[in-house]
Design an enzyme around this catalytic site. Structure first.
Site, mmCIF file in Angstrom:
data_model
loop_
_atom_site.group_PDB
_atom_site.id
_atom_site.type_symbol
_atom_site.label_atom_id
_atom_site.label_comp_id
_atom_site.label_asym_id
_atom_site.label_seq_id
_atom_site.Cartn_x
_atom_site.Cartn_y
_atom_site.Cartn_z
ATOM 1 N N GLU A 154 0.835 -1.212 0.000
ATOM 2 C CA GLU A 154 0.000 0.000 0.000
ATOM 3 C C GLU A 154 0.863 1.254 0.000
ATOM 4 O OE1 GLU A 154 -2.977 -0.390 -0.788
ATOM 5 O OE2 GLU A 154 -3.126 -2.542 -0.370
ATOM 6 N N GLU B 4 -0.855 -0.684 -9.880
ATOM 7 C CA GLU B 4 -0.407 -1.940 -9.287
ATOM 8 C C GLU B 4 1.091 -2.166 -9.537
ATOM 9 O OE1 GLU B 4 -2.420 -3.254 -7.294
ATOM 10 O OE2 GLU B 4 -1.631 -5.241 -6.874
#
Ligand code: ZN
Length: 500
Positions: A264, A293
């Site tokens: 994250e 991503e």
């Protein structure tokens, strides 16, 4: 007011409304008491409806028509021209889908998600099946608002990964699959790595403190963010100065919080690296699901599961958990965090097998949209693909087709390919960074990450969403998306680990 100024003012209000909705969502997933759920859902929907109304306002269309000839005369990278071009795409998308459909779909998804939260623990696919059948119909209906697509899934894929199509993703995936299946088979024929050192009792507070130390070192700035606990970790941006992350801790699994925190933080570094002058505009954020991503996976896997990284951090980890890790060698730990295993759950999968999980979902999604696979046959199709691709299959649907929220909390189509695009692109960016800075591994072994961060900001982050994803990828790496660096990375790393 000048037209560009008026457009910017209108777009800033839309970003404000969406950011306010994001604050409500963050709260919903961290601190909100359970009884707040019904009102909160309504509040978020109201803000999103207002944002959608503002974006699809006919005045925005007229401003775009006025500004487009001007934008064509400007340099390709001019922020105003980029804003006009990207807003045209957003405006067309927003005006093609009738507001009544959007409201109906949002209602349906909220109901489906609710039933799924009960169906999954009960392992009861039949409970949610009629709703999922409706989701499939509505996903096709949604795609139908974008005529001219070659494949029914194209508009859905384009929404998440602009510039990609069912055909281009399929080509990428089949080339990747042809290499990954034998690589996984070779690795899995070797003795399994021992990861028992990660499965001891690790007190939560100490885990959170260590994770915080790591993400500070890679550059997460706590004066522009914070970390809280949640069930399903995520990153969220409220503004350039407030990009938050969440994590979850498992006391008996050291890898869980550690790597989800780095993951994250990787997403957050991307948002924190966007140019400040773009803040509050729709071009001042991440460019696509796959590019986003790539940032989380680059930090989590390519850097965060590398030998140099742990050469620096493992002694610190041992100092934080002396009774659990003092007798463990750096190599044992490195092998443990890179253990490859057949698994049923995507989010638990290792680097080598992870993409096989994604491809199964992507293929099944297309088959459903094409009408070749009925929703009632999904559980069996899921089991068959797991058996043939991964050599395991779940007796339950809980650990089968009910495991991911995506189809039950949104549309069918376009929601999975970004994970694998991210893995592929992470390696491509790493190769480009190494090309320019061959000393990166040595720097990482000293706990220095500034060079890589600066490279990513310069090549990728600061440009935000000024262009479509394929152009951004080419600008950042010098090439279109390609699987070669990723295959080279996996074969090099796992060949060494498993003596292939
Ligand atoms: Zn992610």
């Amino acid at each position: 007011m000048e037209p560009l100024e008026e457009l910017e003012t209108r777009l800033r209000e839309i970003v404000d409304l969406r950011s306010a909705a994001a604050v409500l969502e963050w709260d919903q997933n961290t601190y909100m008491p359970p009884e707040g759920a019904a009102a909160r859902g309504r509040q978020i929907a109201t803000l999103q409806r207002l944002a959608h109304e503002k974006l699809s306002d006919a005045r925005v269309g007229r401003l775009l028509e006025t500004l487009e000839p001007w934008a064509r005369e400007r340099a390709d990278d001019d922020p105003g021209a980029c804003l006009v071009r990207m807003t045209r795409l957003d405006f067309d998308r927003a005006t093609r889908v009738p507001p009544a459909f959007t409201a109906r779909f949002a209602d349906h998804v909220a109901r489906t998600w609710n039933v799924w939260t009960k169906a999954r623990p009960a392992d009861d696919f039949a409970m949610v099946r009629p709703l999922l059948e409706r989701t499939l119909e509505m996903s096709r209906e949604l795609a139908g608002f974008f005529p001219g697509a070659t494949h029914v899934a194209d508009p859905l894929i384009d929404q998440m990964d602009p510039g990609m199509t069912a055909a281009s993703v399929r080509a990428l995936f089949s080339a990747l699959r042809a290499e990954l299946v034998p690589l996984a088979r070779d690795i899995l024929s070797q003795p399994a790595a021992d990861d028992a050192c990660l499965k001891q009792a690790f007190p939560e507070e100490a885990q959170l403190a260590f994770g915080g130390e790591i993400i500070r070192a890679i550059g997460y700035d706590f004066s522009r963010g914070r970390q809280d606990k949640t069930h399903h970790p995520f990153m969220t941006r409220f503004s350039w100065g407030d990009v938050r992350i969440t994590t979850r801790v498992k006391e008996r699994d050291l890898g869980e919080a550690l790597f989800s925190t780095v993951h994250e933080a990787g997403h957050a570094l991307y948002e924190l690296g966007t140019a400040r002058e773009l803040d509050g505009l729709p071009i001042g954020e991440g460019a696509s699901a796959g590019i986003h991503e790539s940032q989380s996976r680059l930090w989590e896997n390519v850097v965060g599961r590398s030998r140099p990284f742990w050469h620096h951090f493992f002694p610190k980890l041992q100092a934080a958990f002396p009774s659990q890790l003092s007798g463990i060698s750096e190599t044992t730990f490195y092998r443990a965090i890179n253990k490859v295993a057949r698994s049923l759950i995507r989010t638990d999968a290792d680097e080598v097998t992870y993409n096989l999980h994604v491809m199964i979902r992507f293929d099944l999604e297309l088959e459903m949209l094409e009408g070749k696979l009925a929703v009632r046959d999904l559980p069996e199709a899921w089991r068959a693909r797991y058996q043939s691709d991964l050599g395991v299959s779940s007796p339950t649907d809980r650990d089968g087709c009910l495991q991911d929220v995506h189809w039950f909390g949104g549309q069918i189509g376009g929601v999975f390919q970004g994970y694998t695009i991210g893995n592929v692109l992470a390696a491509q960016l790493w190769e480009a960074a190494l090309d320019q800075h061959p000393d990166l591994p040595e720097e990482h072994a000293r706990g220095e990450f500034g060079t890589l961060r600066a490279f990513l900001v310069e090549r990728l982050h600061r440009h935000g969403r000024k262009h479509l994803a394929p152009a951004i990828i080419e600008q950042a790496t010098g090439h279109p998306l390609t699987i070669e660096p990723y295959l080279g990375y996996l074969k090099g790393k796992y060949g060494e680990l498993y003596g292939l």
